[in-house]
Design a protein around this motif. Structure first.
Motif, PDB file in Angstrom:
ATOM      1  N   LEU A 149       0.878  -1.210  -0.189  1.00 33.57           N
ATOM      2  CA  LEU A 149      -0.098  -0.020   0.099  1.00 33.57           C
ATOM      3  C   LEU A 149       0.699   1.205  -0.060  1.00 33.57           C
ATOM      4  CD1 LEU A 149      -2.901   0.519   0.129  1.00 33.57           C
ATOM      5  CD2 LEU A 149      -2.865   0.870   2.594  1.00 33.57           C
ATOM      6  N   ILE A 150       1.972   1.147   0.696  1.00 38.87           N
ATOM      7  CA  ILE A 150       2.591   2.334   0.840  1.00 38.87           C
ATOM      8  C   ILE A 150       3.784   2.530  -0.608  1.00 38.87           C
ATOM      9  CG2 ILE A 150       4.624   3.385   2.193  1.00 38.87           C
ATOM     10  CD1 ILE A 150       3.877   2.020   4.625  1.00 38.87           C
ATOM     11  N   GLY A 196       2.411   5.988  -1.498  1.00 39.32           N
ATOM     12  CA  GLY A 196       3.384   6.855  -0.700  1.00 39.32           C
ATOM     13  C   GLY A 196       3.269   6.769   0.760  1.00 39.32           C
ATOM     14  N   PRO A 197       4.348   7.465   1.364  1.00 38.41           N
ATOM     15  CA  PRO A 197       4.559   7.295   2.894  1.00 38.41           C
ATOM     16  C   PRO A 197       3.330   8.045   3.646  1.00 38.41           C
ATOM     17  CG  PRO A 197       5.642   8.951   1.960  1.00 38.41           C
ATOM     18  CD  PRO A 197       5.052   8.425   0.560  1.00 38.41           C
ATOM     19  N   ASP A 198       2.201   8.444   3.136  1.00 44.22           N
ATOM     20  CA  ASP A 198       1.340   9.115   3.867  1.00 44.22           C
ATOM     21  C   ASP A 198      -0.010   8.167   4.202  1.00 44.22           C
ATOM     22  OD1 ASP A 198       2.437  11.779   4.129  1.00 44.22           O
ATOM     23  OD2 ASP A 198       1.692  12.303   2.146  1.00 44.22           O
ATOM     24  N   VAL A 199       0.335   6.875   3.823  1.00 39.32           N
ATOM     25  CA  VAL A 199      -0.891   5.906   4.234  1.00 39.32           C
ATOM     26  C   VAL A 199      -0.997   5.918   5.344  1.00 39.32           C
ATOM     27  CG1 VAL A 199      -1.368   3.623   4.222  1.00 39.32           C
ATOM     28  CG2 VAL A 199      -0.331   4.510   2.017  1.00 39.32           C
ATOM     29  N   THR A 200      -2.432   5.736   5.856  1.00 39.84           N
ATOM     30  CA  THR A 200      -2.817   5.860   7.386  1.00 39.84           C
ATOM     31  C   THR A 200      -2.945   4.166   8.005  1.00 39.84           C
ATOM     32  OG1 THR A 200      -4.965   6.151   6.879  1.00 39.84           O
ATOM     33  CG2 THR A 200      -3.780   8.308   7.087  1.00 39.84           C
ATOM     34  N   GLU A 207       1.245  -1.108  17.517  1.00 37.96           N
ATOM     35  CA  GLU A 207       0.549  -0.379  18.562  1.00 37.96           C
ATOM     36  C   GLU A 207       0.534   1.077  18.077  1.00 37.96           C
ATOM     37  OE1 GLU A 207       4.666   0.602  21.167  1.00 37.96           O
ATOM     38  OE2 GLU A 207       3.293  -0.940  21.723  1.00 37.96           O
ATOM     39  N   ASP A 208       1.476   1.569  16.979  1.00 38.96           N
ATOM     40  CA  ASP A 208       1.081   2.614  16.391  1.00 38.96           C
ATOM     41  C   ASP A 208       2.082   2.822  15.176  1.00 38.96           C
ATOM     42  OD1 ASP A 208       3.935   2.876  17.339  1.00 38.96           O
ATOM     43  OD2 ASP A 208       3.448   3.926  18.942  1.00 38.96           O
ATOM     44  N   LYS A 209       2.239   4.114  14.600  1.00 38.07           N
ATOM     45  CA  LYS A 209       2.825   4.045  13.162  1.00 38.07           C
ATOM     46  C   LYS A 209       4.438   3.929  13.417  1.00 38.07           C
ATOM     47  CE  LYS A 209       1.370   6.368   8.921  1.00 38.07           C
ATOM     48  NZ  LYS A 209       0.940   7.535   8.262  1.00 38.07           N
ATOM     49  N   ALA A 210       4.827   4.316  14.434  1.00 38.14           N
ATOM     50  CA  ALA A 210       6.085   4.107  14.846  1.00 38.14           C
ATOM     51  C   ALA A 210       6.612   2.691  14.671  1.00 38.14           C
ATOM     52  CB  ALA A 210       6.752   4.766  15.859  1.00 38.14           C
ATOM     53  N   SER A 211       5.876   1.965  15.407  1.00 41.25           N
ATOM     54  CA  SER A 211       5.916   0.423  15.607  1.00 41.25           C
ATOM     55  C   SER A 211       6.053  -0.129  14.032  1.00 41.25           C
ATOM     56  CB  SER A 211       4.941  -0.139  16.304  1.00 41.25           C
ATOM     57  OG  SER A 211       5.003  -1.586  16.515  1.00 41.25           O
ATOM     58  N   LEU A 212       5.109   0.116  13.208  1.00 45.10           N
ATOM     59  CA  LEU A 212       4.941  -0.268  11.716  1.00 45.10           C
ATOM     60  C   LEU A 212       6.217   0.181  11.064  1.00 45.10           C
ATOM     61  CD1 LEU A 212       3.426  -1.609   9.363  1.00 45.10           C
ATOM     62  CD2 LEU A 212       2.369   0.685   9.057  1.00 45.10           C
TER      63      LEU A 212
END
Length: 207
Positions: free
Chosen positions: A34-35, A39-43, A63-68
């Motif tokens: 997906l990214i 692009g990097p703005d995927v939620t 747990e959050d975007k940083a974990s991903l």
């Protein structure tokens, strides 16, 4: 609890752990594609929709975007590590000796540049300023240090400095490409970039 009753519990736990790891890998693969495409703005909502599940389920695994971000960084590093091992074996087989410093640095920088070029969206996502970026660059530095020849003094320090330099240079290079520059003054090709980076770094190493 005796061994007879304990075994099924252990079996169920192992199956659940395996299922959880497989599901996490599946979600990570969906997120990567997906990214790559968008692009990097995927939620996280986008990832949940593409996975056919709810956002709360995605958060069970990341747990959050940083974990991903960290998970994608680890996945990229695993691929880079395998590629570098293959290249070192091929070089050693071709020349009949252990690859020298120039050859090792060239292979490592080329692997990094090709990773960024292959999927700019994923690369931009992984290298966004955050703890995830710090984790990624630190891990890349450790990987680089393991591939440096034993003759390089203070390999960890050299690797950290080199990775920061290369990351900044690649980021600028990609921005130049994305800005649609003047065709009369095209940006460096990936091969030219790699050669320049190797030359600059090796001059510093031999100073």
């Amino acid at each position: 609890m005796n061994a007879t009753t304990q075994a099924p519990v252990d079996g169920r736990s192992a199956r659940w752990a395996r299922h959880r790891e497989e599901r996490r890998a599946e979600l990570l693969d969906i997120a990567r594609h997906l990214i790559h495409d968008n692009g990097p703005d995927v939620t996280m909502e986008d990832i949940a929709a593409a996975s056919g599940t709810s956002k709360s389920i995605v958060y069970r695994y990341f747990e959050d975007k940083a974990s991903l971000q960290r998970a994608l960084g680890r996945s990229i590093l695993t691929s880079m590590h395998a590629k570098l091992l293959d290249e070192m074996r091929e070089l050693e087989s071709a020349v009949g000796r252990e690859p020298d410093a120039d050859e090792r640095i060239h292979a490592m920088i080329r692997a990094y540049v090709e990773t960024a070029q292959r999927s700019p969206g994923v690369y931009r996502f992984v290298t966004r300023p955050s703890d995830g970026l710090n984790h990624f660059l630190h891990s890349v530095s450790r990987l680089v240090a393991t591939f440096l020849p034993s003759t390089v003094p203070a390999p960890q320090i050299w690797a950290h400095g080199a990775v920061g330099f290369v990351e900044g240079a690649v980021d600028t290079w990609m921005s130049e490409i994305e800005s649609r520059p003047d065709p009369d003054h095209p940006p460096l090709t990936s091969d030219q970039l790699v050669i320049h980076l190797v030359t600059w770094l090796m001059k510093g190493m031999h100073a």
